[in-house]
Design an enzyme around this catalytic site. Structure first.
Site, short mmCIF file in Angstrom:
data_model
loop_
_atom_site.label_atom_id
_atom_site.label_comp_id
_atom_site.label_asym_id
_atom_site.label_seq_id
_atom_site.Cartn_x
_atom_site.Cartn_y
_atom_site.Cartn_z
N ASN A 48 -14.04 39.13 -23.29
CA ASN A 48 -12.58 39.01 -23.20
C ASN A 48 -11.94 40.23 -23.85
OD1 ASN A 48 -13.52 37.81 -25.69
ND2 ASN A 48 -11.51 36.90 -25.99
N ILE A 49 -10.85 40.69 -23.24
CA ILE A 49 -10.12 41.86 -23.72
C ILE A 49 -8.65 41.46 -23.88
CG2 ILE A 49 -9.54 44.28 -23.27
CD1 ILE A 49 -12.59 43.77 -23.31
N TYR A 54 0.63 39.70 -24.54
CA TYR A 54 -0.35 38.63 -24.32
C TYR A 54 -0.75 38.36 -22.87
CZ TYR A 54 0.06 37.57 -29.25
OH TYR A 54 0.04 37.65 -30.61
N GLU A 61 -15.12 36.43 -17.95
CA GLU A 61 -15.62 36.22 -16.60
C GLU A 61 -15.06 37.26 -15.63
OE1 GLU A 61 -15.04 32.07 -18.44
OE2 GLU A 61 -14.11 34.05 -18.57
N CYS A 92 -11.57 29.33 -17.72
CA CYS A 92 -10.21 28.83 -17.53
C CYS A 92 -9.95 28.64 -16.04
CB CYS A 92 -9.20 29.82 -18.13
SG CYS A 92 -9.03 31.37 -17.22
#
Length: 138
Positions: A48-49, A54, A61, A92
């Site tokens: 995740n980056i 936000y 993924e 998600c």
């Protein structure tokens, strides 16, 4: 559903956990790694980056899918997603749809943490009645 050997599961787990170490998560401090097995038997990884704006970050993924496509892979056969634990992590909703673009409902999704694999599902179980590329064939 694809049956993975214990050795292949361990390779996916090790790759996903190693990817977690490259997570850019200064805001949530919630490191996620993903490892995708493609149709050629290759493993592609991502983390995740996060971004200070936000909604501009992306998931592990999505990073792994991008790596798969850039390496010439076109079909995901299995995905292992790892988080910090103790709660089981799943892709998600957005990532479930992204995975659907490159997989069938039979895609095996494994959830893990540093202690090992905790649970598994098919994409069809996590994203029932999905919309995919087959809907756009005329």
């Amino acid at each position: 559903m694809l049956e993975l050997t214990p050795e292949l599961k361990e390779r996916l787990l090790a790759a996903s956990l190693a990817a977690r170490a490259h997570s850019h998560s200064p805001y949530s401090r919630y490191q996620v790694g993903a490892a995708i097995l493609d149709e050629q038997g290759r493993i592609h990884v991502g983390a995740n980056i996060e971004n200070a704006a936000y909604p501009q970050g992306w998931c592990a993924e999505a990073t792994a899918l991008g790596a798969m496509v850039m390496a010439g892979g076109r079909e995901a056969k299995a995905v292992l997603v790892s988080g910090p634990g103790p709660n089981v992590i799943t892709p998600c909703g957005g990532c479930r749809q992204k995975l659907r673009e490159f997989a069938t409902a039979e895609l095996l999704i494994l959830a893990a943490d540093p202690g090992g694999i905790r649970q598994q599902w098919t994409l069809g179980e996590l994203l029932p009645h999905s919309f995919g590329p087959d809907h756009l064939k005329f």
